[in-house]
Design a protein around this motif. Structure first.
Motif, mmCIF file in Angstrom:
data_model
loop_
_atom_site.group_PDB
_atom_site.id
_atom_site.type_symbol
_atom_site.label_atom_id
_atom_site.label_comp_id
_atom_site.label_asym_id
_atom_site.label_seq_id
_atom_site.Cartn_x
_atom_site.Cartn_y
_atom_site.Cartn_z
ATOM 1 N N ASP A 160 -2.518 2.934 7.929
ATOM 2 C CA ASP A 160 -1.801 1.888 7.191
ATOM 3 C C ASP A 160 -1.712 0.664 8.072
ATOM 4 N N GLY A 161 -1.636 -0.487 7.476
ATOM 5 C CA GLY A 161 -1.471 -1.702 8.253
ATOM 6 C C GLY A 161 -2.789 -2.276 8.717
ATOM 7 N N PRO A 178 -0.153 1.124 13.276
ATOM 8 C CA PRO A 178 1.084 1.766 12.860
ATOM 9 C C PRO A 178 0.783 2.928 11.916
ATOM 10 N N GLU A 223 4.876 -6.983 1.778
ATOM 11 C CA GLU A 223 3.508 -6.609 2.164
ATOM 12 C C GLU A 223 3.139 -5.189 1.744
ATOM 13 N N ARG A 258 -1.922 -8.474 4.504
ATOM 14 C CA ARG A 258 -2.072 -7.378 5.464
ATOM 15 C C ARG A 258 -1.069 -6.302 5.041
ATOM 16 N N ALA A 259 -1.549 -5.366 4.213
ATOM 17 C CA ALA A 259 -0.647 -4.367 3.632
ATOM 18 C C ALA A 259 -0.280 -3.302 4.656
ATOM 19 N N GLY A 260 0.948 -2.857 4.580
ATOM 20 C CA GLY A 260 1.395 -1.811 5.491
ATOM 21 C C GLY A 260 2.840 -1.463 5.212
ATOM 22 N N THR A 261 3.389 -0.568 5.993
ATOM 23 C CA THR A 261 4.765 -0.137 5.804
ATOM 24 C C THR A 261 5.642 -0.789 6.865
ATOM 25 N N GLY A 262 6.677 -1.464 6.435
ATOM 26 C CA GLY A 262 7.600 -2.114 7.373
ATOM 27 C C GLY A 262 8.556 -1.110 7.964
ATOM 28 N N PRO A 320 -3.591 7.759 6.527
ATOM 29 C CA PRO A 320 -4.645 6.795 6.780
ATOM 30 C C PRO A 320 -4.072 5.686 7.657
#
Lengths: 363, 101
Positions: free
Chosen positions: B98-99, B84, B49, B65-69, B96
């Motif tokens: 994210d997620g 997050p 993602e 749904r882009a974001g940082t895991g 910004p």
């Protein structure tokens, strides 16, 4: 020290940076030429950043740079202004004539900055324009690292400034082969890995960032160890308190090192599960080896606390990993965080009880 | 190494694809492959993602749904009651959300 100028125009102070070796005259002004052999201080800087020392202020001034003697036909490579990213790039360009366009990413590496959007379409367009790149090169191609793609829309860049984005390989080391193949990447060059070496270099910074909390908890247990039904005693600090502090720090260090090292072999997909298993093995080995001579209540307390600590530490390694999704992390935290809170409450409760119950039940 | 797969939010609409191949080029986990000049999902479960494919699909054929895991980012988002937020820059105000979908 470098300063950010806000625009990407060649500035005099960039010429004073130790990695700059003179400048190149172009129609759009002088461009600093950078060295392609890393110095001892470059290597020391990387090592320090790996340990979290000065890592948030390890940056170069954004703007256009040159390696060798680039012409209007030479390739343009886009990078971030985290100095480790910039150093990796210039080092692989040894013996090549190229342009490097450094974006202002607040000193953050390409991938993380792309996730935040600072390594992004707008910043590329701004830097292309402020460097007057269209007057410096005759072609209209930008080579952007593949890991910049989460922040960059190739068609957006083309529409806004006329430059075509070609995504280069994931690793800078593959860049020479990519350039020599006429900007073609082998499938392997497009894959992110997470080898043992990739994981091990991340251990120090994870240890430094979590270490202060581990020290805080250890100090808390050390002091609380003096408590007993008969009042406060330094003997308790020296025995129960010291054991507690040692176990917390030991559990933290073992998880922070063995978690990343053993990651592929620890069972479960969720990092919190991998950590809990690691913690159970650690405490099991300690008890089986006769290394834990506490009261039964305290042994029971550590059976809860060590896996909880390990689960939390390894779960936090998701942020450093290269393959975890946000949805997956949210999913695992949905069950892991309540379980960790329960483990901590039960473990700490047993431990506190053990201080006050005479002999801690049976010893 | 594989992560939790059944929750991946990646959606791909084959009908909108023009076969440009950008998704396959930018994906760090070979989630997409080109078959007969059309993209197809080769390994949806490997998706992390990052959002690179969706951002580089001119046809708008990809949604994620882009974001940082990152657990600590999710945790700090939980504690602050927001999305997050990746605090790795050391300055959370610069992140910004994210997620965000």
């Amino acid at each position: 020290m470098t300063t950010s100028t806000g625009d990407g125009a060649p500035t005099l102070e960039r010429v004073d940076d130790p990695w700059v070796d003179g400048s190149l005259h172009t129609d759009a002004g002088d461009v600093p030429r950078v060295r392609t052999i890393l110095s001892a201080s470059d290597r020391l800087g990387s090592m320090k950043a790996r340990w979290g020392i000065g890592r948030m202020d390890y940056r170069v001034t954004p703007g256009l740079y040159a390696t060798g003697n680039p012409s209007a036909e030479s390739p343009v490579l886009v990078s971030a202004n985290y100095k480790m990213s910039f150093d990796r790039l210039r080092a692989v360009l040894h013996g090549r004539d190229a342009w490097i366009l450094v974006l202002d990413t607040d000193g953050i590496n390409v991938w993380c900055a792309a996730g935040k959007g600072t390594f992004g379409t707008d910043e590329i367009v701004r830097r292309v324009q402020s460097a007057a790149l269209d007057r410096i090169v005759s072609h209209r191609t930008l080579i952007v690292p593949q890991l910049g793609a989460p922040g960059v829309s190739a068609h957006g860049v083309r529409r806004s400034c006329g430059f075509r984005v070609v995504y280069g390989p994931v690793r800078a080391a593959d860049l020479p082969a990519f350039l020599d193949a006429g900007l073609k990447a082998q499938p392997e060059m497009r894959r992110v890995k997470f080898d043992l070496g990739d994981r091990v270099v991340l251990i120090p910074v994870e240890m430094v960032s979590g270490g202060r909390y581990a020290l805080l908890v250890a100090a808390g247990l050390l002091l609380l160890g003096g408590l007993s039904s008969g009042g406060y005693s330094l003997a308790g600090v020296r025995t129960i308190g010291l054991t507690g502090a040692g176990l917390v720090l030991g559990a933290f260090l073992c998880s922070a090192v063995l978690g990343p090292v053993l990651l592929p072999w620890l069972p479960g997909r969720a990092f919190s599960v991998k950590g809990a298993v690691l913690g159970l093995v650690l405490i099991g080995a300690l008890i089986a080896g006769g290394g834990l001579t506490d009261s039964r209540l305290h042994v029971a307390a550590w059976v809860f606390m060590v896996p909880t600590i390990a689960s939390f530490i390894v779960m936090n390694f998701t942020g450093a990993s290269t393959y975890t999704s946000l949805s997956g992390v949210v999913r695992e935290m949905h069950f892991a965080v309540p379980a960790q809170i329960a483990g901590a409450v039960v473990g700490f409760g047993l431990w506190l009880t053990g201080l006050f119950v005479a002999g801690g039940l049976g010893l | 190494m594989r992560y939790i797969e059944d929750v991946v939010s990646l959606e791909f609409d084959e009908k909108l694809c023009n076969g440009c191949g950008m998704c396959a080029a930018v994906c760090p986990h070979a989630v997409f492959e080109l078959v007969n000049r059309r993209a197809s999902l080769a390994d949806r479960g490997a998706c992390m993602e990052c959002g690179a494919c969706a951002r580089n699909c001119e046809q708008g054929a990809i949604r994620v749904r882009a974001g940082t895991g990152c657990a600590s980012a999710v945790l700090s988002g939980m504690l602050s009651g927001g999305e997050p937020s990746c605090g790795c820059s050391g300055d959370k105000s610069k992140c910004p959300p994210d997620g965000a979908p």
